[in-house]
Design a protein around this motif. Sequence first.
Motif, PDB file in Angstrom:
ATOM      1  N   GLN A  39     -11.413 -16.610  18.370  1.00 20.38           N
ATOM      2  CA  GLN A  39     -11.891 -17.793  19.083  1.00 20.38           C
ATOM      3  C   GLN A  39     -10.932 -18.012  20.245  1.00 20.38           C
ATOM      4  O   GLN A  39      -9.717 -18.042  20.057  1.00 20.38           O
ATOM      5  CB  GLN A  39     -11.910 -19.012  18.175  1.00 20.38           C
ATOM      6  CG  GLN A  39     -12.404 -20.265  18.872  1.00 20.38           C
ATOM      7  CD  GLN A  39     -12.336 -21.493  17.978  1.00 20.38           C
ATOM      8  OE1 GLN A  39     -11.804 -21.464  16.876  1.00 20.38           O
ATOM      9  NE2 GLN A  39     -12.873 -22.589  18.473  1.00 20.38           N
ATOM     10  N   LYS A  51      -5.408 -20.068  24.556  1.00 21.79           N
ATOM     11  CA  LYS A  51      -5.135 -20.164  23.126  1.00 21.79           C
ATOM     12  C   LYS A  51      -6.093 -19.232  22.400  1.00 21.79           C
ATOM     13  O   LYS A  51      -7.297 -19.253  22.639  1.00 21.79           O
ATOM     14  CB  LYS A  51      -5.338 -21.600  22.655  1.00 21.79           C
ATOM     15  CG  LYS A  51      -4.980 -21.847  21.211  1.00 21.79           C
ATOM     16  CD  LYS A  51      -5.151 -23.337  20.915  1.00 21.79           C
ATOM     17  CE  LYS A  51      -4.658 -23.695  19.546  1.00 21.79           C
ATOM     18  NZ  LYS A  51      -4.788 -25.156  19.307  1.00 21.79           N
ATOM     19  N   LYS A  53      -7.277 -17.899  18.602  1.00 26.07           N
ATOM     20  CA  LYS A  53      -7.245 -18.075  17.152  1.00 26.07           C
ATOM     21  C   LYS A  53      -7.858 -16.839  16.516  1.00 26.07           C
ATOM     22  O   LYS A  53      -8.976 -16.458  16.840  1.00 26.07           O
ATOM     23  CB  LYS A  53      -8.040 -19.319  16.740  1.00 26.07           C
ATOM     24  CG  LYS A  53      -7.409 -20.613  17.168  1.00 26.07           C
ATOM     25  CD  LYS A  53      -8.210 -21.787  16.628  1.00 26.07           C
ATOM     26  CE  LYS A  53      -7.529 -23.091  16.965  1.00 26.07           C
ATOM     27  NZ  LYS A  53      -8.242 -24.229  16.353  1.00 26.07           N
ATOM     28  N   ASN A  55      -9.028 -14.993  12.978  1.00 24.92           N
ATOM     29  CA  ASN A  55      -9.433 -15.296  11.611  1.00 24.92           C
ATOM     30  C   ASN A  55      -9.495 -13.991  10.813  1.00 24.92           C
ATOM     31  O   ASN A  55     -10.371 -13.161  11.039  1.00 24.92           O
ATOM     32  CB  ASN A  55     -10.789 -16.000  11.613  1.00 24.92           C
ATOM     33  CG  ASN A  55     -11.230 -16.407  10.225  1.00 24.92           C
ATOM     34  OD1 ASN A  55     -10.670 -15.985   9.219  1.00 24.92           O
ATOM     35  ND2 ASN A  55     -12.257 -17.234  10.173  1.00 24.92           N
ATOM     36  N   ARG A  60      -5.339 -17.444   8.889  1.00 27.04           N
ATOM     37  CA  ARG A  60      -5.632 -17.609  10.313  1.00 27.04           C
ATOM     38  C   ARG A  60      -4.316 -17.631  11.094  1.00 27.04           C
ATOM     39  O   ARG A  60      -3.316 -18.126  10.592  1.00 27.04           O
ATOM     40  CB  ARG A  60      -6.403 -18.892  10.552  1.00 27.04           C
ATOM     41  CG  ARG A  60      -7.797 -18.839   9.999  1.00 27.04           C
ATOM     42  CD  ARG A  60      -8.559 -20.124  10.285  1.00 27.04           C
ATOM     43  NE  ARG A  60      -9.963 -19.963  10.004  1.00 27.04           N
ATOM     44  CZ  ARG A  60     -10.531 -20.264   8.854  1.00 27.04           C
ATOM     45  NH1 ARG A  60      -9.821 -20.753   7.878  1.00 27.04           N
ATOM     46  NH2 ARG A  60     -11.823 -20.078   8.682  1.00 27.04           N
ATOM     47  N   THR A  62      -2.722 -18.396  15.130  1.00 27.24           N
ATOM     48  CA  THR A  62      -2.937 -18.907  16.479  1.00 27.24           C
ATOM     49  C   THR A  62      -1.786 -18.438  17.351  1.00 27.24           C
ATOM     50  O   THR A  62      -0.626 -18.484  16.941  1.00 27.24           O
ATOM     51  CB  THR A  62      -2.995 -20.450  16.490  1.00 27.24           C
ATOM     52  OG1 THR A  62      -4.082 -20.870  15.667  1.00 27.24           O
ATOM     53  CG2 THR A  62      -3.196 -20.982  17.897  1.00 27.24           C
TER      54      THR A  62
END
Length: 142
Positions: A39, A51, A53, A55, A60, A62
């Motif tokens: 993401q 940013k 992210k 998964n 997860r 970041t």
Amino acid sequence: MAKGRFEYKTVIKKDRRLVWDFFSDPANLQKITSFPRVQVIRDSEQEERIKIKLNFFLFRITWYAVITEKRDQDYFIDEGDNLPFPLRHWKHTHQFESSGTGTIMTDKVEYRAFAPDFLVKMMLILMFKSREKKIRSIFRWI
């Protein structure tokens, strides 16, 4: 600590301008990355800081990619900021070069990690091979 460089070339049978425009949009990272799921969140106030992210189903992560250098249609460089373990350094150059009726995209990654070098390279190979498959599929329809 592993320190290394990795390079991966992808031939895309489309004009360099079209390829550049696609890869210049960070949101397209989500379209070409199937594992881990990605993401991308772009801060409108800091356009060059993105940013990301990741998964991995069980956990997860970041982190941030900062665009540190860019030359229109030639290349751009993103560097990792606030990197997750096991990464200590990440510098990724995305280079675009016209070739006949298409474009050669070269990804060059410089890294340092608290992981064995062969594991880092294996993960990069898997990631870029998976991306190449998605890229070919996407550009078939563009």
